[in-house]
Scaffold this motif. Structure first.
Motif, short mmCIF file in Angstrom:
data_model
loop_
_atom_site.label_atom_id
_atom_site.label_comp_id
_atom_site.label_asym_id
_atom_site.label_seq_id
_atom_site.Cartn_x
_atom_site.Cartn_y
_atom_site.Cartn_z
N PHE A 19 -97.68 37.23 -14.03
CA PHE A 19 -97.91 37.19 -14.78
C PHE A 19 -96.16 36.11 -14.73
N PRO A 20 -96.02 35.70 -15.67
CA PRO A 20 -95.46 34.58 -15.53
C PRO A 20 -93.72 34.26 -15.86
N ASN A 21 -93.20 33.70 -14.62
CA ASN A 21 -92.00 34.65 -14.37
C ASN A 21 -90.71 33.92 -15.68
N GLU A 22 -91.28 33.59 -17.18
CA GLU A 22 -90.55 32.89 -18.14
C GLU A 22 -89.73 33.55 -19.28
N LEU A 23 -88.73 33.16 -19.72
CA LEU A 23 -88.12 33.98 -20.33
C LEU A 23 -87.39 32.58 -21.19
N PRO A 24 -86.48 32.07 -22.46
CA PRO A 24 -85.70 31.54 -23.35
C PRO A 24 -84.59 31.39 -22.06
N GLU A 25 -84.20 30.09 -22.30
CA GLU A 25 -83.36 29.89 -22.37
C GLU A 25 -81.92 30.65 -22.74
N HIS A 26 -81.06 30.71 -21.27
CA HIS A 26 -79.90 31.68 -21.70
C HIS A 26 -80.36 33.18 -21.46
N TYR A 27 -81.78 33.43 -20.97
CA TYR A 27 -82.01 35.23 -20.60
C TYR A 27 -82.07 35.27 -19.77
N LEU A 81 -83.12 47.18 -13.93
CA LEU A 81 -83.27 45.60 -14.01
C LEU A 81 -82.66 45.39 -15.35
N ALA A 82 -81.69 44.20 -14.97
CA ALA A 82 -81.08 44.34 -17.19
C ALA A 82 -81.41 42.48 -17.46
N LEU A 83 -82.08 43.15 -18.44
CA LEU A 83 -81.97 41.70 -19.13
C LEU A 83 -80.86 41.31 -20.18
N ARG A 84 -80.59 40.52 -19.68
CA ARG A 84 -79.09 39.42 -20.30
C ARG A 84 -79.77 38.12 -21.11
N HIS A 85 -78.93 38.67 -21.99
CA HIS A 85 -78.49 36.74 -22.88
C HIS A 85 -77.22 36.24 -22.70
N GLY A 108 -89.05 53.89 -19.52
CA GLY A 108 -90.08 52.29 -19.99
C GLY A 108 -89.27 51.18 -20.04
N PRO A 109 -88.96 50.44 -20.52
CA PRO A 109 -88.53 49.08 -20.85
C PRO A 109 -87.37 49.75 -22.07
N CYS A 110 -86.61 49.46 -21.99
CA CYS A 110 -86.17 49.15 -23.16
C CYS A 110 -85.17 48.06 -23.76
N VAL A 111 -84.98 47.52 -25.01
CA VAL A 111 -84.58 46.55 -25.44
C VAL A 111 -83.65 46.55 -26.49
N SER A 112 -82.59 46.60 -26.83
CA SER A 112 -81.79 46.90 -27.99
C SER A 112 -82.52 46.37 -29.36
#
Length: 135
Positions: A19-27, A81-85, A108-112
């Protein structure tokens, strides 16, 4: 809605593609800390509360999620896991590494809501499956 009828998925973790481990900048996606617990609970709960598809069974859904989170936050066999912006937590995934667990990715994965449809849920799922495979 009967929660015992939730759709369950299974993956052959030995066959996961890279899997690509790419996220936009600041994430970023990283391990959550004990200090993140309240914010993580809000993100996960609001993912269901704000989705009208869950409304008919919201009390049952909330009780189930609370039980899953209690177990996860108390168990050393769990990774959260925490997804941060920036400094803000905008998503989460809870992983159980217990080989005897019936479910390893709860709920499951949860996103705001305001960050949905940008691929963040996919990235959380990819990271979760990779961590399960590596464990």
């Amino acid at each position: 809605m009967n929660l015992s009828n939730w759709i369950r998925f299974s993956w052959d973790l030995t066959q996961l593609p890279p899997f690509p481990n790419e996220l936009p900048e600041h994430y970023e996606i990283g391990l959550a800390t004990a200090e993140d617990e309240m914010e993580l609970r809000k993100i996960i709960s609001s993912s269901f509360v704000l989705d009208p598809a869950w409304s008919p069974a919201m009390q049952e859904v909330t009780e189930r999620i609370d039980l899953w989170l209690e177990r996860a936050f108390a168990s050393p066999a769990s990774t959260i896991l925490a997804l941060r912006h920036g400094l803000r937590i905008i998503g989460a995934a809870v992983i159980s590494h217990d080989p005897e667990a019936e479910i390893h990715l709860t709920p499951g994965p949860c996103v705001s809501m305001e960050y949905r449809n940008r691929g963040f849920g996919t990235r959380l799922l990819e990271q979760s499956l990779t961590k399960l495979r590596d464990a």
